[in-house]
Design a protein around this motif. Structure first.
Motif, PDB file in Angstrom:
ATOM      1  N   LYS A  66       0.876  -1.515  -0.316  1.00  0.00           N
ATOM      2  CA  LYS A  66      -0.070   0.344  -0.163  1.00  0.00           C
ATOM      3  C   LYS A  66       1.357   0.854  -0.397  1.00  0.00           C
ATOM      4  O   LYS A  66       0.720   2.214  -0.920  1.00  0.00           O
ATOM      5  N   TYR A  67       1.872   1.275   1.061  1.00  0.00           N
ATOM      6  CA  TYR A  67       3.030   2.511   0.877  1.00  0.00           C
ATOM      7  C   TYR A  67       3.963   2.267   0.295  1.00  0.00           C
ATOM      8  O   TYR A  67       4.769   0.972   0.967  1.00  0.00           O
ATOM      9  N   SER A  69       6.930   4.504   0.994  1.00  0.00           N
ATOM     10  CA  SER A  69       7.185   4.796   1.906  1.00  0.00           C
ATOM     11  C   SER A  69       8.208   3.178   2.869  1.00  0.00           C
ATOM     12  O   SER A  69       7.932   4.056   4.099  1.00  0.00           O
ATOM     13  N   GLU A  90       3.455  11.453   2.864  1.00  0.00           N
ATOM     14  CA  GLU A  90       2.737   9.423   2.482  1.00  0.00           C
ATOM     15  C   GLU A  90       2.230   8.685   3.690  1.00  0.00           C
ATOM     16  O   GLU A  90       1.006   8.525   4.187  1.00  0.00           O
ATOM     17  N   ILE A  91       3.242   8.785   5.524  1.00  0.00           N
ATOM     18  CA  ILE A  91       2.701   8.460   6.085  1.00  0.00           C
ATOM     19  C   ILE A  91       2.254   9.390   7.604  1.00  0.00           C
ATOM     20  O   ILE A  91       3.333  10.376   7.589  1.00  0.00           O
TER      21      ILE A  91
END
Length: 120
Positions: A66-67, A69, A90-91
């Protein structure tokens, strides 16, 4: 999230200590002697803000898909640890707190009952 906020949050968790067991750069947060979070202070100061956190293996795969990062834990067992890069947007702070909580809970859950009881 800055390093002071991250440190304060980790230290607010019951039974948490901070140490430098590997070198003067790697800040490690432990609950009753078991690691749940690691940060390279040199990398953080250079702008590469990241934290290694323990994670359920299935959830770790979901997060990595999903990420961008979130990757397998740098210098860690990639099945059980993630590196979470915090230097982009992003986080969210909410997600990083949830991931710290998850890591802490994973470590506590794996402890013998006697040690878990010490936290209560």
């Amino acid at each position: 999230m800055n390093i002071e906020d991250l440190r304060a949050y980790c230290l607010s968790k019951k039974g948490t200590t901070e140490e430098f067991p590997f070198d003067a750069d790697t800040l490690v947060f432990k609950v009753i002697g078991k690691m749940y979070a690691l940060v390279s202070l040199k990398k953080w100061e250079a702008g590469n803000k990241a934290i290694n956190l323990k994670c359920d293996p299935n959830y770790a795969v979901e997060l990595r898909e999903k990420y961008n990062s979130i990757t397998g834990g740098y210098h860690m067992n990639k099945k059980h640890w993630n590196t979470v890069e915090l230097h982009n947007s992003e986080i969210s702070k909410t997600l990083i707190i949830a991931l710290i909580d998850h890591s802490y809970d994973m470590v506590v859950k794996s402890m013998p009952k006697k040690l878990r009881d010490q936290l209560n």
